[in-house]
Design a protein around this motif. Structure first.
Motif, PDB file in Angstrom:
ATOM      1  N   SER A 169       1.922 -23.027  -0.887  1.00 30.97           N
ATOM      2  CA  SER A 169       1.000 -23.638  -2.122  1.00 30.97           C
ATOM      3  C   SER A 169      -0.434 -23.143  -2.133  1.00 30.97           C
ATOM      4  O   SER A 169      -1.020 -23.242  -2.873  1.00 30.97           O
ATOM      5  CB  SER A 169       1.003 -25.324  -1.669  1.00 30.97           C
ATOM      6  N   ASP A 170      -0.550 -22.091  -1.118  1.00 31.24           N
ATOM      7  CA  ASP A 170      -2.073 -21.497  -1.092  1.00 31.24           C
ATOM      8  C   ASP A 170      -1.744 -19.870  -1.029  1.00 31.24           C
ATOM      9  O   ASP A 170      -1.963 -19.493   0.219  1.00 31.24           O
ATOM     10  CB  ASP A 170      -2.707 -22.195   0.085  1.00 31.24           C
ATOM     11  N   ASP A 171      -1.456 -19.406  -2.040  1.00 33.93           N
ATOM     12  CA  ASP A 171      -1.171 -17.963  -2.124  1.00 33.93           C
ATOM     13  C   ASP A 171      -2.607 -17.325  -1.724  1.00 33.93           C
ATOM     14  O   ASP A 171      -2.321 -16.237  -0.978  1.00 33.93           O
ATOM     15  CB  ASP A 171      -0.449 -17.505  -3.056  1.00 33.93           C
ATOM     16  N   GLU A 172      -3.588 -17.614  -2.260  1.00 34.87           N
ATOM     17  CA  GLU A 172      -5.010 -17.138  -1.824  1.00 34.87           C
ATOM     18  C   GLU A 172      -5.180 -16.942  -0.364  1.00 34.87           C
ATOM     19  O   GLU A 172      -5.621 -16.051   0.254  1.00 34.87           O
ATOM     20  CB  GLU A 172      -5.876 -17.422  -2.646  1.00 34.87           C
ATOM     21  N   GLY A 173      -4.984 -18.059   0.263  1.00 34.98           N
ATOM     22  CA  GLY A 173      -5.070 -18.413   1.694  1.00 34.98           C
ATOM     23  C   GLY A 173      -4.150 -17.548   2.570  1.00 34.98           C
ATOM     24  O   GLY A 173      -4.730 -16.902   3.344  1.00 34.98           O
ATOM     25  N   ALA A 174      -3.158 -17.500   2.162  1.00 33.75           N
ATOM     26  CA  ALA A 174      -2.027 -16.634   2.746  1.00 33.75           C
ATOM     27  C   ALA A 174      -2.347 -15.012   2.815  1.00 33.75           C
ATOM     28  O   ALA A 174      -2.248 -14.522   3.496  1.00 33.75           O
ATOM     29  CB  ALA A 174      -0.680 -17.003   2.171  1.00 33.75           C
ATOM     30  N   SER A 196       0.504  -8.417  -4.165  1.00 35.09           N
ATOM     31  CA  SER A 196       0.140  -7.616  -5.557  1.00 35.09           C
ATOM     32  C   SER A 196      -0.419  -8.906  -6.553  1.00 35.09           C
ATOM     33  O   SER A 196      -0.408 -10.029  -6.161  1.00 35.09           O
ATOM     34  CB  SER A 196       1.404  -7.382  -6.179  1.00 35.09           C
ATOM     35  N   ALA A 197      -0.787  -8.524  -7.647  1.00 37.53           N
ATOM     36  CA  ALA A 197      -1.253  -9.497  -8.537  1.00 37.53           C
ATOM     37  C   ALA A 197      -0.114 -10.139  -9.277  1.00 37.53           C
ATOM     38  O   ALA A 197       1.046  -9.613  -9.280  1.00 37.53           O
ATOM     39  CB  ALA A 197      -1.882  -9.121  -9.739  1.00 37.53           C
ATOM     40  N   PRO A 198       0.049 -11.379  -9.614  1.00 41.60           N
ATOM     41  CA  PRO A 198       1.149 -11.991 -10.174  1.00 41.60           C
ATOM     42  C   PRO A 198       1.535 -11.618 -11.625  1.00 41.60           C
ATOM     43  O   PRO A 198       0.903 -10.860 -12.221  1.00 41.60           O
ATOM     44  CB  PRO A 198       0.838 -13.533 -10.491  1.00 41.60           C
ATOM     45  N   ASP A 199       2.856 -11.347 -11.918  1.00 44.78           N
ATOM     46  CA  ASP A 199       3.155 -10.773 -13.178  1.00 44.78           C
ATOM     47  C   ASP A 199       3.159 -12.027 -14.073  1.00 44.78           C
ATOM     48  O   ASP A 199       3.821 -12.966 -14.022  1.00 44.78           O
ATOM     49  CB  ASP A 199       4.729 -10.535 -12.993  1.00 44.78           C
ATOM     50  N   GLY A 256       7.930  -7.676   1.617  1.00 44.35           N
ATOM     51  CA  GLY A 256       8.325  -8.844   1.386  1.00 44.35           C
ATOM     52  C   GLY A 256       7.801  -9.424   0.069  1.00 44.35           C
ATOM     53  O   GLY A 256       7.146  -8.376  -0.739  1.00 44.35           O
ATOM     54  N   GLY A 257       7.872 -10.521  -0.115  1.00 45.34           N
ATOM     55  CA  GLY A 257       7.396 -11.267  -1.189  1.00 45.34           C
ATOM     56  C   GLY A 257       6.718 -12.724  -0.882  1.00 45.34           C
ATOM     57  O   GLY A 257       7.112 -13.245   0.090  1.00 45.34           O
ATOM     58  N   ALA A 258       5.889 -13.124  -1.748  1.00 43.06           N
ATOM     59  CA  ALA A 258       5.379 -14.472  -1.693  1.00 43.06           C
ATOM     60  C   ALA A 258       5.525 -15.416  -3.072  1.00 43.06           C
ATOM     61  O   ALA A 258       5.125 -14.767  -4.238  1.00 43.06           O
ATOM     62  CB  ALA A 258       3.887 -14.446  -1.426  1.00 43.06           C
ATOM     63  N   LEU A 259       6.047 -16.455  -2.685  1.00 41.78           N
ATOM     64  CA  LEU A 259       6.330 -17.382  -4.008  1.00 41.78           C
ATOM     65  C   LEU A 259       5.104 -18.372  -3.899  1.00 41.78           C
ATOM     66  O   LEU A 259       5.158 -19.128  -2.977  1.00 41.78           O
ATOM     67  CB  LEU A 259       7.694 -18.127  -3.902  1.00 41.78           C
ATOM     68  N   THR A 260       4.565 -18.907  -4.966  1.00 43.12           N
ATOM     69  CA  THR A 260       3.511 -20.091  -4.837  1.00 43.12           C
ATOM     70  C   THR A 260       4.346 -21.258  -5.198  1.00 43.12           C
ATOM     71  O   THR A 260       5.068 -20.998  -6.498  1.00 43.12           O
ATOM     72  CB  THR A 260       2.308 -19.570  -5.890  1.00 43.12           C
ATOM     73  N   LEU A 261       4.348 -22.197  -4.366  1.00 35.62           N
ATOM     74  CA  LEU A 261       4.901 -23.352  -4.810  1.00 35.62           C
ATOM     75  C   LEU A 261       4.163 -24.263  -5.765  1.00 35.62           C
ATOM     76  O   LEU A 261       3.013 -24.718  -5.191  1.00 35.62           O
ATOM     77  CB  LEU A 261       5.378 -24.114  -3.529  1.00 35.62           C
ATOM     78  N   TYR A 302       5.226 -15.102  -8.473  1.00 36.65           N
ATOM     79  CA  TYR A 302       5.727 -14.270  -7.059  1.00 36.65           C
ATOM     80  C   TYR A 302       5.085 -13.091  -7.000  1.00 36.65           C
ATOM     81  O   TYR A 302       4.756 -12.309  -7.940  1.00 36.65           O
ATOM     82  CB  TYR A 302       7.403 -14.050  -7.358  1.00 36.65           C
ATOM     83  N   ARG A 303       4.672 -12.627  -5.797  1.00 38.74           N
ATOM     84  CA  ARG A 303       3.833 -11.406  -5.526  1.00 38.74           C
ATOM     85  C   ARG A 303       4.610 -10.871  -4.492  1.00 38.74           C
ATOM     86  O   ARG A 303       5.063 -11.232  -3.545  1.00 38.74           O
ATOM     87  CB  ARG A 303       2.481 -11.821  -5.095  1.00 38.74           C
ATOM     88  N   MET A 304       4.424  -9.317  -4.538  1.00 37.60           N
ATOM     89  CA  MET A 304       4.940  -8.450  -3.664  1.00 37.60           C
ATOM     90  C   MET A 304       3.901  -8.490  -2.554  1.00 37.60           C
ATOM     91  O   MET A 304       2.566  -8.529  -2.863  1.00 37.60           O
ATOM     92  CB  MET A 304       5.389  -7.120  -4.196  1.00 37.60           C
ATOM     93  N   ILE A 305       4.545  -8.231  -1.134  1.00 35.15           N
ATOM     94  CA  ILE A 305       3.412  -8.062   0.025  1.00 35.15           C
ATOM     95  C   ILE A 305       3.664  -6.730   0.456  1.00 35.15           C
ATOM     96  O   ILE A 305       4.749  -6.081   0.556  1.00 35.15           O
ATOM     97  CB  ILE A 305       4.076  -8.936   0.984  1.00 35.15           C
ATOM     98  N   ALA A 306       2.521  -5.851   0.449  1.00 34.72           N
ATOM     99  CA  ALA A 306       2.346  -4.508   0.890  1.00 34.72           C
ATOM    100  C   ALA A 306       1.748  -4.370   1.978  1.00 34.72           C
ATOM    101  O   ALA A 306       0.870  -4.969   2.384  1.00 34.72           O
ATOM    102  CB  ALA A 306       1.830  -3.789  -0.182  1.00 34.72           C
ATOM    103  N   ARG A 307       2.392  -3.495   2.655  1.00 33.72           N
ATOM    104  CA  ARG A 307       1.908  -2.981   3.919  1.00 33.72           C
ATOM    105  C   ARG A 307       0.681  -2.090   3.806  1.00 33.72           C
ATOM    106  O   ARG A 307       0.474  -1.572   2.674  1.00 33.72           O
ATOM    107  CB  ARG A 307       2.587  -2.315   5.126  1.00 33.72           C
ATOM    108  N   SER A 308      -0.163  -1.588   4.742  1.00 28.52           N
ATOM    109  CA  SER A 308      -1.161  -0.720   4.835  1.00 28.52           C
ATOM    110  C   SER A 308      -0.916   0.623   4.145  1.00 28.52           C
ATOM    111  O   SER A 308      -1.674   1.348   3.745  1.00 28.52           O
ATOM    112  CB  SER A 308      -2.236  -0.828   5.832  1.00 28.52           C
ATOM    113  N   ASP A 309       0.581   0.963   4.559  1.00 29.40           N
ATOM    114  CA  ASP A 309       0.974   2.135   4.365  1.00 29.40           C
ATOM    115  C   ASP A 309       1.423   2.289   2.836  1.00 29.40           C
ATOM    116  O   ASP A 309       2.302   3.214   2.527  1.00 29.40           O
ATOM    117  CB  ASP A 309       2.052   2.789   5.339  1.00 29.40           C
ATOM    118  N   CYS A 310       1.473   1.182   2.259  1.00 29.43           N
ATOM    119  CA  CYS A 310       1.757   1.015   0.786  1.00 29.43           C
ATOM    120  C   CYS A 310       3.077   0.780   0.615  1.00 29.43           C
ATOM    121  O   CYS A 310       3.566   0.554  -0.466  1.00 29.43           O
ATOM    122  CB  CYS A 310       1.602   2.263  -0.170  1.00 29.43           C
ATOM    123  N   GLY A 311       3.979   0.462   1.706  1.00 28.94           N
ATOM    124  CA  GLY A 311       5.369   0.321   1.507  1.00 28.94           C
ATOM    125  C   GLY A 311       5.428  -1.230   1.362  1.00 28.94           C
ATOM    126  O   GLY A 311       4.543  -2.227   1.722  1.00 28.94           O
TER     127      GLY A 311
END
Length: 66
Positions: free
Chosen positions: A15-20, A33-36, A55-60, A43-52
């Protein structure tokens, strides 16, 4: 000789995407990533520091939390 890194995909529902995003950036260097704007869900994509992608994050929203 390097060894292969096992594949791992994280799905975060929060429920706290910015905190996460702030936590993941500070602890492991990941970014969200920014939301579509065309998607009905935040739903946002989670990127590693090497740009890969890692995962993904869904705001409830309130209905999902109920």
């Amino acid at each position: 000789m390097s060894r292969p890194v096992p594949f791992c995909w994280y799905e975060l529902m929060t429920s706290d995407d910015e905190g996460a995003a702030d936590f993941d950036q500070a602890v492991v260097g990941w970014s969200f990533s920014a939301p579509d704007p065309q998607s009905p869900m935040d739903y946002r994509m989670i990127a590693r520091s090497d740009c890969g992608a890692n995962g993904g994050a869904l705001t409830l929203i309130a209905e999902m939390q109920a």
